[in-house]
Write a protein that holds these residues in place. Sequence first.
Motif, mmCIF file in Angstrom:
data_model
loop_
_atom_site.group_PDB
_atom_site.id
_atom_site.type_symbol
_atom_site.label_atom_id
_atom_site.label_comp_id
_atom_site.label_asym_id
_atom_site.label_seq_id
_atom_site.Cartn_x
_atom_site.Cartn_y
_atom_site.Cartn_z
ATOM 1 N N ARG A 171 0.982 -5.776 8.465
ATOM 2 C CA ARG A 171 1.003 -5.235 9.829
ATOM 3 C C ARG A 171 2.404 -4.851 10.268
ATOM 4 O O ARG A 171 2.593 -3.851 10.960
ATOM 5 C CB ARG A 171 0.449 -6.263 10.824
ATOM 6 N N SER B 73 -11.531 -6.415 3.294
ATOM 7 C CA SER B 73 -10.952 -5.092 3.044
ATOM 8 C C SER B 73 -9.828 -5.213 2.035
ATOM 9 O O SER B 73 -9.335 -6.313 1.763
ATOM 10 C CB SER B 73 -10.425 -4.475 4.349
ATOM 11 N N GLN C 117 -6.489 -0.791 3.159
ATOM 12 C CA GLN C 117 -7.405 -0.611 4.280
ATOM 13 C C GLN C 117 -6.979 -1.457 5.476
ATOM 14 O O GLN C 117 -7.026 -1.001 6.624
ATOM 15 C CB GLN C 117 -8.832 -0.973 3.848
ATOM 16 N N TYR C 118 -6.569 -2.690 5.197
ATOM 17 C CA TYR C 118 -6.121 -3.579 6.274
ATOM 18 C C TYR C 118 -4.900 -2.998 6.980
ATOM 19 O O TYR C 118 -4.820 -3.000 8.204
ATOM 20 C CB TYR C 118 -5.787 -4.957 5.699
ATOM 21 N N LYS D 163 -5.778 -0.097 9.240
ATOM 22 C CA LYS D 163 -6.546 -0.521 10.411
ATOM 23 C C LYS D 163 -5.683 -1.249 11.436
ATOM 24 O O LYS D 163 -5.901 -1.118 12.644
ATOM 25 C CB LYS D 163 -7.700 -1.417 9.963
ATOM 26 N N HIS D 164 -4.714 -2.009 10.963
ATOM 27 C CA HIS D 164 -3.964 -2.892 11.862
ATOM 28 C C HIS D 164 -2.505 -2.490 12.051
ATOM 29 O O HIS D 164 -1.774 -3.181 12.747
ATOM 30 C CB HIS D 164 -3.997 -4.325 11.331
#
Length: 292
Positions: free
Chosen positions: A249, A280, A284-285, A288-289
């Motif tokens: 992140r 995920s 992908q993580y 998304k974040h």
Amino acid sequence: MEKGKHMVMQFHSLLNRDEDIFVNRIAESFETPQHSHDFIEINYVAEGRGFHYIDEELIAAEKGDVFVLPVGTAHVFRPTAVSPKEPIVIYNCVFQPHTLADWAEAIPMPMRIFEYLSPAKGGAPAAWMKTTDRSGDFHLLFTGMYAEYIRKADGYRTMLCGKLLELLGILDRRLFGTEETRWQDPLFEEILNIIHMRCGESQFTIGELTESLNVTSGYVQRMFRRYFGVTFLAYLQNARIERSCRLLRETSFKVAYIAELCGYQDLKFFYRIFKRKTGSTPHQYRLKHRRS
């Protein structure tokens, strides 16, 4: 070191006039004199061990320790010897009280730490405080702030402000919170601290943990079953995946490097366990974040 026999360091001597926050990383020596300053300083011990002279007190300092020094505090770090095998390395984050006051007019501030660091005019100066990095949060924040400050990429001042606010929020909870979890067994709390500090080491095992603390693996496993309902290994894997999620992140590090920082030498295994625990892939993580 006699009280009053120290230099006063000025904020403007450290950084550019358009900056509000200064961050550095330094291996301490015997050359730096004891000093006070006209700014707030937060120290994080990143490596090694040594001593911290604060006013006339001598405090042992080691990896994971966090010191909060209000304006006017006289201090200096010292290694254990002139040529120590394990030097003490410190991250320093400094800023002025008026920075917090300016922020308080526009955004929600963690008020207990704000009031502690911004005493009423004419009031007695606040005393220094200390805590320990139990979760790895301080480590990630200080390394992230230092990277932003050194690189000075577009938007770095905004990133520094955000990370400093997060740092103050964690300090507010840690130093002034009344609902902090306290385990019935102090030794088990120490075990958790060690796991979160060392979960990025690929060779860290329950055997190394139990040997260092002189306890049995049976005791450790019973405590994890009692408090969390999982094994030591399951808890360690969760701690590693939580750290990898945060790095995905908050950084632009490559996935392979993040896996290494979180204790995984086998990249395929990292992908497999990450997918199982989060649903995920790391890529992908991140998509998304990722923070805008």
